[in-house]
Design a protein around this motif. Structure first.
Motif, short mmCIF file in Angstrom:
data_model
loop_
_atom_site.label_atom_id
_atom_site.label_comp_id
_atom_site.label_asym_id
_atom_site.label_seq_id
_atom_site.Cartn_x
_atom_site.Cartn_y
_atom_site.Cartn_z
N SER A 51 0.80 -1.22 0.00
CA SER A 51 0.00 0.00 0.00
C SER A 51 0.84 1.28 0.00
N THR A 57 -3.59 -9.66 -2.59
CA THR A 57 -3.96 -8.89 -1.40
C THR A 57 -4.75 -9.76 -0.43
N ALA A 85 -6.88 -4.24 1.80
CA ALA A 85 -7.47 -3.73 0.56
C ALA A 85 -7.98 -2.30 0.76
N ASP A 86 -8.65 -2.05 1.88
CA ASP A 86 -9.17 -0.71 2.15
C ASP A 86 -8.04 0.30 2.34
N PRO A 133 -5.76 -3.93 -4.79
CA PRO A 133 -6.60 -4.17 -3.60
C PRO A 133 -7.72 -5.19 -3.85
N ASP A 134 -8.07 -5.41 -5.11
CA ASP A 134 -9.12 -6.37 -5.44
C ASP A 134 -8.55 -7.70 -5.94
N LYS A 168 -1.21 -0.81 -10.67
CA LYS A 168 -1.45 -1.88 -9.70
C LYS A 168 -1.08 -3.21 -10.33
N THR A 192 -5.07 0.12 1.03
CA THR A 192 -4.47 0.34 -0.28
C THR A 192 -5.35 1.26 -1.13
N ARG A 193 -6.65 1.04 -1.10
CA ARG A 193 -7.57 1.92 -1.86
C ARG A 193 -7.44 3.37 -1.38
#
Length: 147
Positions: free
Chosen positions: A4, A39, A54-55, A34-35, A83, A57-58
């Motif tokens: 991230s 991850t 994931a959150d 992240p998807d 990504k 990283t977003r």
């Protein structure tokens, strides 16, 4: 290149990043998707609930996109965001013929893993610097751009 990119996205202010890029810095940020499956695997390995990394990283991708949007038209192309979805092995930051390399250990957060400074040595063209530079370059070429 890493999960991230907290060092950059959270550790450097938007104002500083904007000034650096406006003054000629080329910044290529390569986030773990992240998807993606990698991850999810890392969240499980570190013992996080699904979506935690994931959150984060977003959020960091959005922060870097916000900085890019604030740049002049000329400077905007110098901040690239991509990504990738591969097994997380290293965090790599390349700068001024040096790179910081952080290994990702099993069952350990990135900040709990050792970090090494690797310097380019023209006398050693097959040393560690070109190895990690190539790891980054290869991952960058295969990565998906984030607009």
């Amino acid at each position: 290149m890493g999960l991230s990119l907290n060092q950059i996205a959270q550790g450097v202010s938007d104002i500083t990043l904007t000034e650096l890029v406006e003054n000629g810095l080329r910044l290529r940020c390569l986030f773990l998707d992240p998807d993606g499956d990698a991850t999810k695997a890392r969240e499980e390995d570190e013992g996080h609930p699904p979506g935690h990394l994931a959150d984060l990283t977003r959020t960091n991708i959005a922060a870097m996109a916000r900085v890019r949007e604030a740049l002049s038209t000329e400077a905007r192309s110098r901040l690239e965001i991509r990504k990738y979805d591969e097994t997380l092995r290293f965090g790599i930051t390349v700068f001024d013929y040096r790179c910081l390399v952080q290994v990702y250990l099993p069952h350990a957060r990135g900040v709990d893993s050792p970090t090494f400074l690797v310097e380019s040595d023209p006398q050693q063209p097959h040393g560690l610097f070109p190895v990690f530079e190539k790891v980054f370059d290869d991952a960058w070429e295969c990565a998906d751009a984030i607009d």
